[in-house]
Motif scaffolding. Structure first.
Motif, PDB file in Angstrom:
ATOM      1  N   TYR A   1       0.836  -1.204   0.000  1.00 21.27           N
ATOM      2  CA  TYR A   1       0.000   0.000   0.000  1.00 21.27           C
ATOM      3  C   TYR A   1       0.874   1.259   0.000  1.00 21.27           C
TER       4      TYR A   1
ATOM      5  N   ALA B   1       1.922   1.806  -3.455  1.00 22.22           N
ATOM      6  CA  ALA B   1       0.876   2.396  -4.297  1.00 22.22           C
ATOM      7  C   ALA B   1       0.803   3.904  -4.060  1.00 22.22           C
TER       8      ALA B   1
ATOM      9  N   PRO C   1      -6.957   2.615  -4.823  1.00 25.35           N
ATOM     10  CA  PRO C   1      -6.093   1.674  -4.097  1.00 25.35           C
ATOM     11  C   PRO C   1      -6.562   1.459  -2.667  1.00 25.35           C
ATOM     12  N   ASN C   2      -7.150   2.516  -2.064  1.00 21.58           N
ATOM     13  CA  ASN C   2      -7.560   2.378  -0.668  1.00 21.58           C
ATOM     14  C   ASN C   2      -8.664   1.355  -0.487  1.00 21.58           C
TER      15      ASN C   2
ATOM     16  N   TRP D   1      -8.814  -1.469  -2.054  1.00 21.69           N
ATOM     17  CA  TRP D   1      -8.139  -2.774  -1.971  1.00 21.69           C
ATOM     18  C   TRP D   1      -7.437  -2.931  -0.629  1.00 21.69           C
ATOM     19  N   ALA D   2      -6.898  -1.856  -0.127  1.00 18.23           N
ATOM     20  CA  ALA D   2      -6.209  -1.929   1.162  1.00 18.23           C
ATOM     21  C   ALA D   2      -7.211  -2.189   2.283  1.00 18.23           C
TER      22      ALA D   2
ATOM     23  N   SER E   1      -8.395  -5.688   2.225  1.00 24.29           N
ATOM     24  CA  SER E   1      -7.366  -6.595   2.749  1.00 24.29           C
ATOM     25  C   SER E   1      -7.348  -6.566   4.268  1.00 24.29           C
TER      26      SER E   1
ATOM     27  N   PRO F   1      -5.501  -8.621  -4.053  1.00 22.34           N
ATOM     28  CA  PRO F   1      -5.361  -7.208  -3.636  1.00 22.34           C
ATOM     29  C   PRO F   1      -3.909  -6.740  -3.558  1.00 22.34           C
TER      30      PRO F   1
ATOM     31  N   LEU G   1      -2.404  -3.636  -5.672  1.00 22.73           N
ATOM     32  CA  LEU G   1      -1.751  -2.487  -5.034  1.00 22.73           C
ATOM     33  C   LEU G   1      -0.334  -2.286  -5.575  1.00 22.73           C
ATOM     34  N   SER G   2       0.396  -3.374  -5.758  1.00 25.98           N
ATOM     35  CA  SER G   2       1.750  -3.251  -6.318  1.00 25.98           C
ATOM     36  C   SER G   2       1.683  -2.652  -7.707  1.00 25.98           C
TER      37      SER G   2
ATOM     38  N   PHE H   1      -0.621  -0.712  -8.914  1.00 23.29           N
ATOM     39  CA  PHE H   1      -0.925   0.722  -8.760  1.00 23.29           C
ATOM     40  C   PHE H   1       0.366   1.501  -8.603  1.00 23.29           C
TER      41      PHE H   1
END
Ligand code: ATP
Ligand code: MG
Lengths: 310, 405
Positions: free
Chosen positions: B300, B303, B357-358, B360-361, B364, B380, B384-385, B387
């Protein structure tokens, strides 16, 4: 050591550097003199590889900087016109950081730190944040950051603008000392006194062009009238001025307003009495008259019809 | 290793900025405390509750009703079974004839009112014998309503204030005053004791309100690093320190890598500090698997740091990056579920949410809190990677054109 060859740069349809060439020898102090917007910083940026030139080449020991930019960047220390430091960090941390950027290890940078602080005379303020410094002290750290890696060529872009006389003198002394210790220097300024004091050779730039270059001696000889006579006159008539202009060895008479005249002459000692005679014969009263040693200012004035700092 | 020097220089500079530290480190803790204690509680009574059949009628199909009915009432572990009826009268009849246990009727405009922060009327039809079933339906409904209301209200206004003050570069923090203000607003908007569940898909371990808000706030405040990192880059460009680096023998790749790593390192530190602080202060359980947590922190932060480089390549002035960045954080936080649970969004918006991205974070985190397997985190983490890497690449390419000349 450094050859600048027919360098040109345009922004849009304005050519800000036009066909500029000069050569600098090792150990020399070279002055780049010119008014605002002359193209000094642009020329320097091209030497440092910050911007690409449109035409021409720059060679370090006959090697084009286009071919090995990194090798050459290591040998140059640039003191930018702006103060390019991190105000939130201490003077020490700034110097260490820039030392590292020039390839020193942390250890090497720490060892060099003391010497550089001594050069710029700020040992006592090393731990203070740069934002707490006066303008002059910031300028000194700005110079120090370019000295960390012991550059062979130090390029200084107007290092004394807008600072107090004390810091200015300190900087000038530092530059002189560095040069005496063998460092090659390019010094950019629009203060001709600084350039005259520090530099062996000078190039004068205006509107992107080098309009004159050489040693002080060369440049003095290039003055059409080798010497300037400054006179304050009253009851001036056209005929009177025309009579002075027609005297032998008088090259040019420039009116400066309020009765002030600058008269460019070749052999001041013979000519001075002729000027006085001609004036008196034409009914012109002389309030004062004196002979000025030729300097870069008068050369610039003569070449461009403008004063350096107009 | 000049990029290392650049990254650590950035870290050092960032720790000098008190205002920024308050915003990044204290604000999310404060918000978690406010939201978590005001709306806390656990949802876990599903197991002991009697099976209940609910009759539902509505004037108009509505995304919010759909979310309530499908995600909450019929979510995993819920004791409810739902039967649809065309009219309210038929619902009433079904309750009277004991065909169903409880009946619920939603008037038209129910979802809209809810999204506007109002309390829509919901009619519940019940018979005296079915008090337990009725109270289950009632409590699940009011929980849903109040969560949507108060979460959007508090978070939105908080973020608005934050970014307004961040935009003028002045942040004055008066925690007491703000807590008071928010508690007032909270009690005004929800007069019910909230028994809370979060509409997660994994039904194995339930997640407390405190856990949810901690994850939501952590994720949202890490996002601010995208703006801050971008501003730091633009500042270097405008104060000529970037030009000075270019005049030194530093490769452009090292400069961008250093700036990227500076933001990533700071974000990761913020991540660790936030998780540590919430675990200590509020006993938030972030799941058992520290490896997963650390991995999420890394991807994260990556990202966020990548986006910082991308944003830096889009703006010439710090102020513009700041203004657009603050709005961006709000939009991303809203879309990514930090303000309203994503389950409350219509389907189309849920798709859009996947672009943040948030989201997905947050997913997770919630999965890890209820004991996720590594396998379920691969997607996820990969997203994120990607991103991070993609925005870093695009940003670098754009910067390569603009930094020189
Ligand atoms: N990036 C740029 N885009 C467009 N024009 C530029 C750019 N950089 C410089 N110029 C123009 O080129 C000219 C020369 O600028 P330069 O900075 O080289 O002058 P200078 O001799 O250093 O002046 P000063 O003494 O004010 O520093 C100026 O007219 C300036 O406006
Ligand atoms: Mg300049």
């Amino acid at each position: 050591m450094l050859d600048v060859m027919e360098l040109s740069k345009r922004y849009g349809d304005r050519e800000v550097v036009k066909n500029v060439s000069f050569h600098i020898d090792q150990g020399e102090a070279f002055g780049l003199l010119g008014p605002n917007g002359a193209g000094k910083s642009t020329t320097i940026s091209m030497i440092c590889g910050l911007i690409a030139s449109d035409h021409g080449d720059i060679q370090w020991a006959h090697q084009s900087i286009k071919r090995s930019p990194v090798l050459i960047k290591k040998k140059i220390g640039l003191v930018p016109q702006e103060i390019a430091l991190y105000p939130m960090m201490s003077a020490k941390d700034n110097l260490l950081f820039w030392g590292e950027m020039y390839g020193l290890t942390r250890r090497e940078a720490s060892q060099r730190l003391k010497e550089v602080l001594a050069y710029v005379g700020l040992e006592a303020r090393a731990k203070d944040k740069v934002e707490t410094f006066s303008g002059g002290m910031k300028r000194r750290i700005n110079i120090g950051a370019a000295l960390m890696h012991r550059p062979e060529l130090l390029i200084m872009d107007e290092p004394t603008v807008g600072i107090d006389p004390q810091s200015r003198n300190h900087i000038l002394d530092t530059v002189k000392k560095l040069n005496e210790e063998g460092m090659t220097i390019i010094y950019t300024s629009h203060y001709m006194e600084e350039v005259e004091m520090l530099c062996d050779r000078v190039a004068i730039m205006d509107h992107g062009e080098v309009i004159a270059d050489g040693t002080h001696q060369d440049l003095r000889q290039r003055l059409v009238g080798g010497t300037m006579v400054h006179a304050v006159l009253e009851k001036v008539t056209h005929e009177g001025i025309a009579a002075i202009e027609q005297l032998p060895h008088v090259e040019e008479v420039v009116e400066k307003g309020e009765g002030q005249y600058e008269i460019f002459v070749q052999h001041p000692h013979q000519t001075l009495s002729r000027i006085v005679t001609a004036a008196v014969q034409n009914g012109i009263m002389i309030s004062s008259i004196d002979v000025k040693e030729p300097n870069l200012e008068s050369l610039f004035l003569q070449l461009t019809g403008r004063s350096l700092r107009d | 290793m000049k990029w290392v020097s650049i990254a650590f220089k950035d870290l050092r500079v960032r720790f000098q900025d008190r205002k920024e530290l308050v915003m990044l480190l204290l604000m999310p803790l404060l918000l978690t405390a406010i939201l978590g204690t005001a709306l806390g509680g656990t949802f876990g009574e599903g197991g002991g509750a009697p099976d209940t059949t609910v009759a539902v009628a509505m004037d108009a199909e509505d995304e919010m009703i759909e979310q309530l009915v499908e995600e909450v009432w019929q979510g995993e572990g819920s004791p409810l079974t739902v039967v649809s009826y065309p009219t309210e009268a038929m619902v009433k009849e079904a309750v009277q004839t004991e065909e169903v246990d409880v009946g619920v009727y939603f008037p038209s405009g129910w979802g809209e009112q809810l999204m506007d922060g109002a309390s829509p009327t919901t009619t519940i039809h019940s018979s005296p014998e079915k008090t337990i079933q009725t109270s289950i339906v009632e409590s699940m409904t009011t929980t849903f309503i109040s969560r949507v209301q108060s979460q959007s209200l508090t978070t939105q206004s908080f973020v608005r204030e934050l970014s307004a003050s961040a935009a003028d570069g002045e942040i004055t923090v008066q925690p007491e005053a703000q807590i008071e203000g928010f508690s007032e607003r909270l009690s005004a908007s929800s007069d019910i004791a909230v028994e809370n569940d979060v509409a997660t898909d994994s039904g194995s371990a339930s997640i407390s309100g405190m856990q949810y808000y901690a994850a939501a706030m952590g994720v949202m405040f890490l996002l601010f690093n995208a703006t801050i990192g971008a501003k730091s880059f633009i500042e270097e460009r405008n104060t000529q320190t970037l030009a000075r680096m270019f005049s030194a023998p530093v490769r452009p790749v090292s400069i961008v890598a250093g700036k990227f790593m500076g933001t990533m390192l700071f974000s990761f530190l913020q991540f660790v500090l936030f998780i540590g602080a919430t675990a200590l202060l509020f006993q938030v359980s972030w799941g058992e698997n520290y490896g997963q947590l650390a991995a999420l922190g890394v991807v994260y932060s990556m990202a966020v740091a990548g986006i910082a480089i991308l944003v830096a390549s889009l703006f010439k002035e710090e102020g513009n990056a700041d203004a657009v960045g603050s709005i961006g954080v709000q939009v991303f936080a809203l879309l990514g579920g930090s303000m309203i649970p994503i389950a409350a969004f219509p389907g189309g918006l849920q798709m859009v949410a996947s672009l943040t991205p948030n989201k997905w974070a947050l997913d997770s985190f919630l999965a890890m809190m209820s004991g996720a397997e590594w396998a379920s985190l691969v997607l996820p983490f990969l997203v994120l990677s990607l991103f991070g890497i993609l925005s870093l690449l695009i940003g670098s390419l754009r910067l390569r054109g603009s930094v020189k000349g």
